[in-house]
Scaffold this motif. Sequence first.
Motif, PDB file in Angstrom:
ATOM      1  N   ALA A   1       0.934  -1.339  -0.015  1.00  0.00           N
ATOM      2  CA  ALA A   1       0.060   0.137  -0.013  1.00  0.00           C
ATOM      3  C   ALA A   1       0.821   1.245   0.075  1.00  0.00           C
ATOM      4  N   ASP A   2       2.015   1.244   0.792  1.00  0.00           N
ATOM      5  CA  ASP A   2       2.966   2.552   0.889  1.00  0.00           C
ATOM      6  C   ASP A   2       3.735   2.625  -0.658  1.00  0.00           C
ATOM      7  N   ARG A   3       3.794   1.418  -1.150  1.00  0.00           N
ATOM      8  CA  ARG A   3       4.543   1.598  -2.553  1.00  0.00           C
ATOM      9  C   ARG A   3       3.594   2.255  -3.521  1.00  0.00           C
ATOM     10  N   ILE A   4       2.354   1.861  -3.552  1.00  0.00           N
ATOM     11  CA  ILE A   4       1.304   2.473  -4.368  1.00  0.00           C
ATOM     12  C   ILE A   4       0.973   3.771  -4.123  1.00  0.00           C
ATOM     13  N   SER A   5       0.966   4.135  -2.841  1.00  0.00           N
ATOM     14  CA  SER A   5       0.669   5.539  -2.330  1.00  0.00           C
ATOM     15  C   SER A   5       2.079   6.486  -2.911  1.00  0.00           C
ATOM     16  N   GLN A   6       3.185   6.038  -2.825  1.00  0.00           N
ATOM     17  CA  GLN A   6       4.438   6.642  -3.363  1.00  0.00           C
ATOM     18  C   GLN A   6       4.157   6.891  -4.763  1.00  0.00           C
ATOM     19  N   PHE A   7       3.729   5.833  -5.582  1.00  0.00           N
ATOM     20  CA  PHE A   7       3.730   5.978  -6.980  1.00  0.00           C
ATOM     21  C   PHE A   7       2.903   7.228  -7.438  1.00  0.00           C
ATOM     22  N   PHE A   8       1.495   7.024  -6.855  1.00  0.00           N
ATOM     23  CA  PHE A   8       0.636   8.303  -6.999  1.00  0.00           C
ATOM     24  C   PHE A   8       1.288   9.594  -6.557  1.00  0.00           C
ATOM     25  N   ARG A   9       1.964   9.749  -5.490  1.00  0.00           N
ATOM     26  CA  ARG A   9       2.406  10.999  -4.985  1.00  0.00           C
ATOM     27  C   ARG A   9       3.308  11.386  -6.183  1.00  0.00           C
ATOM     28  N   GLU A  10       4.318  10.554  -6.517  1.00  0.00           N
ATOM     29  CA  GLU A  10       5.461  10.838  -7.468  1.00  0.00           C
ATOM     30  C   GLU A  10       4.810  11.432  -8.784  1.00  0.00           C
ATOM     31  N   LYS A  11       3.703  10.818  -9.090  1.00  0.00           N
ATOM     32  CA  LYS A  11       2.961  11.283 -10.501  1.00  0.00           C
ATOM     33  C   LYS A  11       2.090  12.392 -10.270  1.00  0.00           C
ATOM     34  N   SER A  12       1.941  12.922  -8.983  1.00  0.00           N
ATOM     35  CA  SER A  12       0.975  14.065  -8.758  1.00  0.00           C
ATOM     36  C   SER A  12      -0.369  13.546  -9.012  1.00  0.00           C
ATOM     37  N   VAL A  13      -0.690  12.526  -8.740  1.00  0.00           N
ATOM     38  CA  VAL A  13      -2.189  12.086  -9.094  1.00  0.00           C
ATOM     39  C   VAL A  13      -2.921  12.204  -7.737  1.00  0.00           C
ATOM     40  N   PRO A  14      -3.981  13.002  -7.797  1.00  0.00           N
ATOM     41  CA  PRO A  14      -4.902  12.802  -6.755  1.00  0.00           C
ATOM     42  C   PRO A  14      -5.690  11.402  -6.443  1.00  0.00           C
ATOM     43  N   PHE A  15      -5.461  10.804  -4.956  1.00  0.00           N
ATOM     44  CA  PHE A  15      -6.153   9.731  -4.914  1.00  0.00           C
ATOM     45  C   PHE A  15      -6.531   9.725  -3.520  1.00  0.00           C
ATOM     46  N   GLU A  16      -7.468   8.788  -3.361  1.00  0.00           N
ATOM     47  CA  GLU A  16      -8.280   8.213  -1.932  1.00  0.00           C
ATOM     48  C   GLU A  16      -7.951   6.942  -1.659  1.00  0.00           C
ATOM     49  N   ALA A  17      -7.643   6.706  -0.610  1.00  0.00           N
ATOM     50  CA  ALA A  17      -7.337   5.367   0.028  1.00  0.00           C
ATOM     51  C   ALA A  17      -8.598   4.820   0.777  1.00  0.00           C
ATOM     52  N   LYS A  18      -9.298   3.861   0.290  1.00  0.00           N
ATOM     53  CA  LYS A  18     -10.634   3.454   1.325  1.00  0.00           C
ATOM     54  C   LYS A  18     -10.326   2.179   1.296  1.00  0.00           C
ATOM     55  N   LYS A  19     -10.548   1.757   2.751  1.00  0.00           N
ATOM     56  CA  LYS A  19     -10.798   0.207   3.192  1.00  0.00           C
ATOM     57  C   LYS A  19     -11.913  -0.305   2.705  1.00  0.00           C
ATOM     58  N   MET A  20     -11.962  -1.161   1.863  1.00  0.00           N
ATOM     59  CA  MET A  20     -13.061  -2.026   1.314  1.00  0.00           C
ATOM     60  C   MET A  20     -12.641  -3.491   0.781  1.00  0.00           C
ATOM     61  N   MET A  21     -13.772  -4.312   1.081  1.00  0.00           N
ATOM     62  CA  MET A  21     -13.448  -5.690   0.471  1.00  0.00           C
ATOM     63  C   MET A  21     -12.422  -6.319   1.167  1.00  0.00           C
ATOM     64  N   GLY A  22     -12.201  -6.150   2.614  1.00  0.00           N
ATOM     65  CA  GLY A  22     -11.028  -6.671   3.340  1.00  0.00           C
ATOM     66  C   GLY A  22      -9.513  -6.199   2.976  1.00  0.00           C
TER      67      GLY A  22
END
Length: 116
Positions: free
Chosen positions: A8-29
């Motif tokens: 999850a941290d690696r994915i968050s870092q990718f989006f931040r480096e690309k300056s992509v606004p995102f929202e992380a939501k807990k779903m489906m376990g």
Amino acid sequence: MAYNEYLADRISQFFREKSVPFEAKKMMGGLCFMVDGKMCVGVNRDEIMARINPAIYEESLKKEGCKEMNFTGRPMKGFVFLTEDATDLDDDLNSWLQLALDFNPLAKASKKKKKK
């Protein structure tokens, strides 16, 4: 642990480096990453779920570490699970995440549930 926090941290870092606004939501376990209000990628246990273009779905399944997403007994075309074999190296992970990000503008948003 319902999902791998390191992934999850690696994915968050990718989006931040690309300056992509995102929202992380807990779903489906697990943890889903929403871009423009649409599910883009997620982490479930030690696998990544990616929403990719259905036009490249069959070809993608031939790649190491990529398998069909099958929650309901039938595969969901355009959604794949990625094992560590597909995401261990940063370049490999980034390539898959970019495929999901590229498809995001074309993806349909799920219907919003009406509040009662």
